[in-house]
Design a protein around this motif. Structure first.
Motif, PDB file in Angstrom:
ATOM      1  N   TYR A  32       0.771  -1.193   0.177  1.00  8.64           N
ATOM      2  CA  TYR A  32      -0.351   0.299   0.396  1.00  8.64           C
ATOM      3  C   TYR A  32       1.038   1.424   0.433  1.00  8.64           C
ATOM      4  CZ  TYR A  32      -3.926  -3.191   1.381  1.00  8.64           C
ATOM      5  OH  TYR A  32      -4.964  -3.960   1.570  1.00  8.64           O
ATOM      6  N   PHE A  35       3.571   0.548   2.432  1.00  9.82           N
ATOM      7  CA  PHE A  35       3.546   0.096   3.077  1.00  9.82           C
ATOM      8  C   PHE A  35       3.895  -1.171   2.611  1.00  9.82           C
ATOM      9  CE2 PHE A  35       0.785  -2.707   5.902  1.00  9.82           C
ATOM     10  CZ  PHE A  35       2.014  -2.508   7.085  1.00  9.82           C
ATOM     11  N   ALA A  37       2.556  -4.904   2.696  1.00 12.63           N
ATOM     12  CA  ALA A  37       1.403  -5.636   3.758  1.00 12.63           C
ATOM     13  C   ALA A  37       1.408  -7.121   3.268  1.00 12.63           C
ATOM     14  CB  ALA A  37      -0.387  -4.786   3.379  1.00 12.63           C
ATOM     15  N   PRO A  56      -3.223 -12.973  13.996  1.00 10.12           N
ATOM     16  CA  PRO A  56      -3.608 -11.554  14.745  1.00 10.12           C
ATOM     17  C   PRO A  56      -4.423 -10.257  13.771  1.00 10.12           C
ATOM     18  CG  PRO A  56      -1.272 -11.724  14.923  1.00 10.12           C
ATOM     19  CD  PRO A  56      -2.375 -13.109  13.993  1.00 10.12           C
ATOM     20  N   SER A  57      -5.248  -9.165  14.199  1.00  5.56           N
ATOM     21  CA  SER A  57      -5.935  -7.921  13.157  1.00  5.56           C
ATOM     22  C   SER A  57      -4.822  -7.560  12.575  1.00  5.56           C
ATOM     23  CB  SER A  57      -6.692  -7.649  14.144  1.00  5.56           C
ATOM     24  OG  SER A  57      -7.313  -6.449  13.407  1.00  5.56           O
ATOM     25  N   GLY A  58      -4.630  -7.392  11.203  1.00  5.68           N
ATOM     26  CA  GLY A  58      -3.342  -6.107  10.623  1.00  5.68           C
ATOM     27  C   GLY A  58      -2.102  -6.875  10.084  1.00  5.68           C
ATOM     28  N   CYS A  59      -2.217  -8.099   9.985  1.00  4.23           N
ATOM     29  CA  CYS A  59      -1.503  -9.289  10.116  1.00  4.23           C
ATOM     30  C   CYS A  59      -1.565  -9.303   8.016  1.00  4.23           C
ATOM     31  CB  CYS A  59      -1.102 -10.734  10.220  1.00  4.23           C
ATOM     32  SG  CYS A  59      -2.706 -11.491  10.159  1.00  4.23           S
ATOM     33  N   GLY A  60      -2.359  -8.730   7.634  1.00  8.01           N
ATOM     34  CA  GLY A  60      -2.717  -8.885   5.924  1.00  8.01           C
ATOM     35  C   GLY A  60      -3.523  -9.747   5.473  1.00  8.01           C
ATOM     36  N   LYS A  61      -4.397 -10.717   6.013  1.00 12.22           N
ATOM     37  CA  LYS A  61      -5.493 -12.019   5.720  1.00 12.22           C
ATOM     38  C   LYS A  61      -5.684 -11.215   4.744  1.00 12.22           C
ATOM     39  CE  LYS A  61      -6.836 -11.902   9.902  1.00 12.22           C
ATOM     40  NZ  LYS A  61      -6.693 -11.094  10.905  1.00 12.22           N
ATOM     41  N   SER A  62      -6.915 -10.308   4.960  1.00 15.82           N
ATOM     42  CA  SER A  62      -7.955  -9.324   3.892  1.00 15.82           C
ATOM     43  C   SER A  62      -7.055  -9.316   2.949  1.00 15.82           C
ATOM     44  CB  SER A  62      -8.176  -8.701   4.720  1.00 15.82           C
ATOM     45  OG  SER A  62      -9.353  -8.589   6.133  1.00 15.82           O
ATOM     46  N   THR A  63      -5.865  -8.219   2.842  1.00 16.16           N
ATOM     47  CA  THR A  63      -4.965  -8.274   1.762  1.00 16.16           C
ATOM     48  C   THR A  63      -4.663  -9.474   0.788  1.00 16.16           C
ATOM     49  OG1 THR A  63      -4.205  -6.368   2.687  1.00 16.16           O
ATOM     50  CG2 THR A  63      -3.101  -6.690   1.044  1.00 16.16           C
ATOM     51  N   ILE A  75      -7.983   0.270  -5.165  1.00 14.07           N
ATOM     52  CA  ILE A  75      -7.401   1.294  -3.782  1.00 14.07           C
ATOM     53  C   ILE A  75      -6.697   1.806  -4.811  1.00 14.07           C
ATOM     54  CG2 ILE A  75      -6.341   1.560  -2.185  1.00 14.07           C
ATOM     55  CD1 ILE A  75      -7.715  -1.302  -1.056  1.00 14.07           C
TER      56      ILE A  75
HETATM   57  N1  LIG Z   1      -6.131   0.387   2.014  1.00 13.44           N
HETATM   58  C1  LIG Z   1      -5.025   0.886   2.987  1.00 13.44           C
HETATM   59  N2  LIG Z   1      -3.957   1.453   2.859  1.00 13.44           N
HETATM   60  C2  LIG Z   1      -3.047   1.502   3.572  1.00 13.44           C
HETATM   61  N3  LIG Z   1      -3.150   0.489   4.211  1.00 13.44           N
HETATM   62  C3  LIG Z   1      -3.925  -0.609   4.231  1.00 13.44           C
HETATM   63  C4  LIG Z   1      -5.016  -0.584   3.720  1.00 13.44           C
HETATM   64  N4  LIG Z   1      -5.857  -1.594   4.162  1.00 13.44           N
HETATM   65  C5  LIG Z   1      -5.174  -2.024   5.317  1.00 13.44           C
HETATM   66  N5  LIG Z   1      -3.845  -2.261   4.885  1.00 13.44           N
HETATM   67  C6  LIG Z   1      -2.369  -2.258   6.178  1.00 13.44           C
HETATM   68  O1  LIG Z   1      -2.351  -3.486   5.866  1.00 13.44           O
HETATM   69  C7  LIG Z   1      -1.955  -3.925   6.882  1.00 13.44           C
HETATM   70  C8  LIG Z   1      -3.074  -5.429   6.363  1.00 13.44           C
HETATM   71  O2  LIG Z   1      -4.166  -4.805   6.784  1.00 13.44           O
HETATM   72  P1  LIG Z   1      -5.397  -6.286   6.627  1.00 13.44           P
HETATM   73  O3  LIG Z   1      -4.807  -6.877   5.402  1.00 13.44           O
HETATM   74  O4  LIG Z   1      -6.623  -5.620   6.571  1.00 13.44           O
HETATM   75  O5  LIG Z   1      -5.047  -7.101   7.529  1.00 13.44           O
HETATM   76  P2  LIG Z   1      -6.165  -8.602   8.111  1.00 13.44           P
HETATM   77  O6  LIG Z   1      -7.234  -8.276   7.364  1.00 13.44           O
HETATM   78  O7  LIG Z   1      -5.297  -9.351   9.194  1.00 13.44           O
HETATM   79  O8  LIG Z   1      -6.814  -7.398  10.354  1.00 13.44           O
HETATM   80  C9  LIG Z   1      -2.118  -3.083   8.076  1.00 13.44           C
HETATM   81  O9  LIG Z   1      -1.301  -3.098   9.235  1.00 13.44           O
HETATM   82  C10 LIG Z   1      -3.204  -1.853   7.635  1.00 13.44           C
HETATM   83  O10 LIG Z   1      -3.696  -1.146   8.361  1.00 13.44           O
END
Ligand SMILES: Nc1ncnc2c1ncn2[C@@H]1O[C@H](COP(=O)(O)OP(=O)(O)O)[C@@H](O)[C@H]1O
Ligand SMILES: [Mg+2]
Lengths: 269, 281
Positions: A32, A35, A37, A56-63, A75
């Protein structure tokens, strides 16, 4: 709720050869802006199984999940390195067809998000847009998809009701039905139960088991018990890395990496 | 003084101010109806003026205003909505779109007589449409565009982003997502902009004075290149340039203009309410 044992999933539509992975991710890096991810992720998802991604939350699962149907493309400022193959084709190749990709790879979101339309029109949406069905064929499609998520018996008399008046669980099931109408092969689910109560969660997990007979499912969850209950394969992620990827029972009973062990024992929260 | 009495006093003052705001509107409508109602008859609505405009009706002006408004709407609505779609859905945030947005905001504040002069220069003289429905309608359309674009853009913007995401994730292309999901959900807001602008197009005198309006033209327009009479310019003409005309005729004309705008607005508001009730989130 209907008995999940009585499967009403339509026959046919089994295009993935059993010997070919549904998804192959090879050395995927995701940014991103500045950053990073996702760091050097490689994994392969077997067809007609449930693969869970935990961490854990924020580890990149959704990404990671959203890079499998290129929803991250929406995005601004994101960058992808490495290859992702879905059903054998490289989805980040310049000639890749996004619309075709997304009809093959469907997504269930964290919050149930039906359109502000009737139950019927929600399921019919994509077919209406693409004019692939109408009249009796459309009725049949809607019935089949609602039956697949065990909503048909509850809603067959209320098809004109606004989808927004359904319970959250029904809404989430409806969203899955809307997805099945597109005839996908792969279902991506991003914490699909996070807004549901335990009973509804149980119902949805049963549904996933049913759907896995025909579809390949990748589910993101921060709920370890859920991953243990529903999945056959499991990946543990931490700070953008895929720490470990293995059969679910191995991850939970015999993790190879100490960080996985710590997480399973609840040391990361 | 207790806080309860303070609150009561505040409510009374606020209520009084609200009434004060509504009062002029009610007074204007009241006066127009009181003086104008006597003039309204089938003959007044369906015949051309006669006897140097002191007798007869205002039929050609009604027809002319309808022609001008329809032309303006037919031109301005598609242009405005497509511009809004482009600005909101496709164009990113760059210097060009910022410039366009700035221009639109400023255009909305330009006095209508300036649009009239611009229309005279461009449509009547340079493009040689002459004073005509076309030139007047296009001038009104130009005047309407900023508000229609702004209202449509806001309506599109108010449609939740998740709808777009879900639709794209279902393999629906961006354009089809806009066409089948975003636009239908934005229609009520877009209609609001159109409602406002129809009233303005029907009521403004300055933009059509040099571009479309005839002082006296008893026949009906033959084509979009015909000059026409229109209600606001007719009212202006009989009020300023026809001596000894009855008060009733003048107020009657104003009443018809008011009623026309009212009917169009009620229809649009009714339509919007129906659509809103159907689609909500
Ligand atoms: N649109 C975005 N822009 C910048 N950073 C992002 C964005 N979406 C997520 N992140 C960052 O990428 C990392 C992984 O996010 P995410 O995949 O949502 O984690 P999870 O689903 O595991 O909680 C996090 O540190 C989050 O802050
Ligand atoms: Mg997440």
């Amino acid at each position: 709720m209907s008995d999940p044992a009585v499967s009403t999933i339509p026959p046919g539509d089994l295009p993935i050869p059993s010997d070919q992975p549904a998804v192959e991710v090879d050395q995927l890096n995701f940014f991103y802006g500045d950053f990073q991810a996702l760091k050097d992720i490689s994994l392969s998802v077997e067809p007609r199984r449930i693969t869970a991604l935990i961490g854990p939350s924020g580890c990149g699962k959704s990404t990671l999940l959203r890079s499998l149907n290129r929803m991250n493309d929406l995005i601004p400022g994101v960058r992808v390195e490495g290859t992702v193959k879905v059903l054998g084709s490289d989805i980040y190749a310049p000639e890749a067809d996004l619309v075709a990709l997304r009809t093959k790879v469907g997504m269930v979101f964290q919050r149930p998000n039906p359109f502000p339309l009737s139950v019927y029109e929600n399921v019919a949406f994509a077919a209406r847009v693409h004019k692939t069905a109408r009249g009796a064929a459309m009725d049949e499609l809607v019935e089949r998809c609602l039956a697949s998520v065990f909503l048909w018996d509850d809603l067959k008399r209320n098809l004109r009701k606004s989808a927004l008046d359904l319970s959250l669980e029904q809404q989430q099931r409806l969203c899955i039905a809307r997805l099945l109408a597109v005839v996908p092969d792969l279902l991506l689910m991003d914490e699909p139960c996070s807004t549901l109560d335990p009973a509804a969660t149980q119902g949805l997990e049963d549904l996933m088991g049913e759907l896995a007979k025909q579809y390949t499912i990748v589910i993101v969850t921060h709920n370890m018990q859920q991953a243990a209950r529903v999945s056959q394969d499991c990946g543990f992620m931490l700070l953008g890395e895929l720490v470990e990827f293995d059969k679910t029972e191995n991850i939970f009973e015999n993790p190879q990496d100490p960080r996985t062990d710590d997480y399973i024992r609840g040391r990361y929260g | 003084m207790t806080s309860v009495t303070k609150q009561k006093i505040a409510f009374t003052i606020l209520g009084g101010i609200t009434v004060l705001v509504a009062l002029p509107v009610l007074l204007i409508v009241g006066v127009i109806v009181k003086h104008g109602l006597g003039a309204i008859s089938w003959e007044f609505l369906s015949t051309a003026p006669s006897d140097g405009m002191r007798e007869g009706g205002i039929f050609p002006a009604i027809v002319g205003t309808c022609c001008l408004v329809v032309t303006a709407v037919v031109v301005a609505v598609p242009l405005g909505v497509f511009a809004a779609i482009f600005l909101n859905e496709y164009a990113g945030d760059n210097w060009l779109t910022r410039l366009v947005r700035l221009a639109i905001i400023n255009l909305a504040g330009v006095p209508s007589v300036v649009y009239g002069l611009f229309g005279l220069g461009l449509f009547v003289v340079v493009l040689k449409f002459g004073a005509s429905i076309l030139a007047g309608g296009l001038t009104l359309a130009l005047m309407n565009l900023p508000v229609i674009v702004t209202a449509s853009k806001e309506a599109l913007d108010a449609v939740p982003q998740t709808f777009r995401e879900v639709s794209l994730s279902l393999g629906v292309s961006k354009w089809k997502t806009i066409r089948h999901l975003v636009l239908p959900n934005a229609i009520p807001g877009i209609l609001t902009g159109i409602i406002l602008e129809v009233s303005r197009a029907a009521g403004e005198t300055a933009p059509i004075l040099f571009t479309a309006a005839a002082f006296y033209l008893p026949g009906l327009p033959q084509s979009i290149f015909s000059q026409v009479m229109a209600l606001p310019s007719h009212l202006y003409a009989i009020s300023t340039q026809v001596p000894n005309i009855s008060l009733e005729t003048r107020y009657g004309t104003a009443l018809v203009l008011l009623a026309l705008v009212f009917i169009v607005n009620s229809f649009a508001i009714f339509l919007r309410a129906r659509l809103r009730a159907k689609r909500r989130w």
